[in-house]
Write an enzyme that holds these catalytic residues in place. Structure first.
Site, PDB file in Angstrom:
ATOM      1  N   GLY A 267     -87.185 -40.156  21.327  1.00 15.17           N
ATOM      2  CA  GLY A 267     -87.180 -38.972  20.453  1.00 15.17           C
ATOM      3  C   GLY A 267     -87.734 -39.205  19.133  1.00 15.17           C
ATOM      4  O   GLY A 267     -87.690 -38.258  18.413  1.00 15.17           O
ATOM      5  N   ALA A 268     -88.200 -40.482  18.714  1.00 11.22           N
ATOM      6  CA  ALA A 268     -88.769 -40.732  17.373  1.00 11.22           C
ATOM      7  C   ALA A 268     -90.113 -39.640  17.119  1.00 11.22           C
ATOM      8  O   ALA A 268     -89.952 -38.988  15.937  1.00 11.22           O
ATOM      9  CB  ALA A 268     -89.162 -42.009  17.244  1.00 11.22           C
ATOM     10  N   ASP A 270     -90.532 -36.649  18.518  1.00 10.95           N
ATOM     11  CA  ASP A 270     -90.337 -35.588  18.751  1.00 10.95           C
ATOM     12  C   ASP A 270     -89.326 -35.098  16.996  1.00 10.95           C
ATOM     13  O   ASP A 270     -89.458 -34.027  16.607  1.00 10.95           O
ATOM     14  CB  ASP A 270     -89.011 -35.363  19.617  1.00 10.95           C
ATOM     15  CG  ASP A 270     -89.590 -35.656  21.001  1.00 10.95           C
ATOM     16  OD1 ASP A 270     -90.693 -35.269  21.234  1.00 10.95           O
ATOM     17  OD2 ASP A 270     -88.845 -36.109  22.051  1.00 10.95           O
TER      18      ASP A 270
END
Length: 330
Positions: A267-268, A270
């Site tokens: 998720g970094a 995103d």
């Protein structure tokens, strides 16, 4: 501290994120194979959904467009979007297919490997007729990945949604989010990812995706600029712990990363994209002003860094205050 004051405000314009949302099963311990994992925690995931929640967590307005299974996991995911103030009126439920699942191994360095259960999953069955076109037309930014290009009918739905968004004057934002195990072959992945390349206004790729798309093992300006197209306003290359690089028609440069204790990189990227989009949604002139763009990218780097400090994407997505605290402390 004065530089923080230059950070543009989060916009009120709607950011619509299109694509997949699924359940990631993450091992309870890091650094083991899937077979060795003693147990798994379920974590909501899917890059476009993560971006929508990232935007909302930062105070922006977000909606998600996609298809979920009419099952417990699908309704759980729709509930998570609503709890996070993401508009869910673009979601369809499929009664015949399950919500997608992914088993994710966390290596000792926080990087990931994936095993997917999608044969077919509900997200792959989104049709052009399912689309909430009014919602898409009301967006100022339309964001998407490439997983929705892999099979029909979702591919046609993706192309239709992009076309409608473009006609309505949306800024088109593309993060290919390469997941090779989902594609029939590497060549097909490269071909399809590039098939919609020249439609996007903003494109973000990781260093790994840059290597894959260019076929070069060099991560430099020449390699990045080989992906430039005439309609592009901003090309971003994220470099993990080495920060990010930016390219526009008139200038290019790099922004340093923030160093944190990385637990899980999920998720970094995103989080980085969500941070960028919510700062440019109401003022695209930022893309032509290097000083302001650098402030936004510094903020986006901080958001990405914070997201790596906890397991799972959505629980780790920061608020604006979290990101500003990291920037102040650096």
């Amino acid at each position: 501290m004065a530089s923080n004051n230059a950070l543009p405000a989060t916009g009120n314009g709607l950011i619509v994120s299109f694509g997949e949302m699924l359940i990631d099963f993450v091992p309870t311990v890091s650094g083991v194979s899937l077979a060795e994992a003693p147990g798994f925690l379920k974590a909501p995931g899917g890059a476009p959904a993560n971006v929508a929640i990232a935007v909302s967590r930062l105070g922006g307005k977000a909606a998600f467009v996609g298809k979920l299974g009419d099952d417990e996991f699908g309704h759980m995911l729709a509930g998570i979007l609503k709890e996070n103030d993401v508009r869910a009126d673009g979601i369809n439920f499929d009664q015949g297919a399950r919500t997608a699942l992914a088993f994710v191994t966390l290596r000792a360095d926080g990087e990931r490997e994936f095993m997917f259960y999608r044969n077919p999953s509900a997200d792959m069955l989104l049709t052009p007729e399912d689309l909430n076109l009014e919602l898409i037309r009301s967006a100022k930014v339309f964001h998407y990945g490439s997983i929705s290009l892999i099979v029909e009918p979702c591919r046609s739905a993706h192309l239709k949604a992009m076309e409608v968004a473009k006609e309505a004057g949306c800024l088109l934002s593309y993060d290919p989010n390469l997941r090779l195990p989902l594609w029939p072959s590497a060549e097909e992945a490269r071909q399809q990812i590039l098939s919609i390349w020249d439609k996007a206004d903003v494109i973000k790729v990781s260093d790994v995706e840059l290597e894959f798309l260019t076929g070069s093992d060099k991560i430099d300006d020449a390699s990045a600029l080989s992906l430039w197209h005439p309609n592009l306003k901003l090309l971003l290359v994220t470099l993990g712990e080495h920060g990010s690089r930016y390219y526009t028609k008139n200038f290019h440069g790099s922004v340093e990363a923030f160093h944190v204790n990385t637990v899980d990189t999920t998720g970094a990227g995103d989080s980085f994209v969500g941070a960028l989009l919510c700062k440019i949604v109401d003022d695209q002139s930022i893309l032509e002003d290097e000083a302001r763009l650098r402030e936004v990218l510094k903020f986006a780097n901080a958001c990405g860094a914070i997201t790596t400090t906890k397991k799972g994407a959505i629980p780790a997505l920061p608020t604006e205050a979290d990101a500003l605290n990291l920037i102040k402390g650096a």
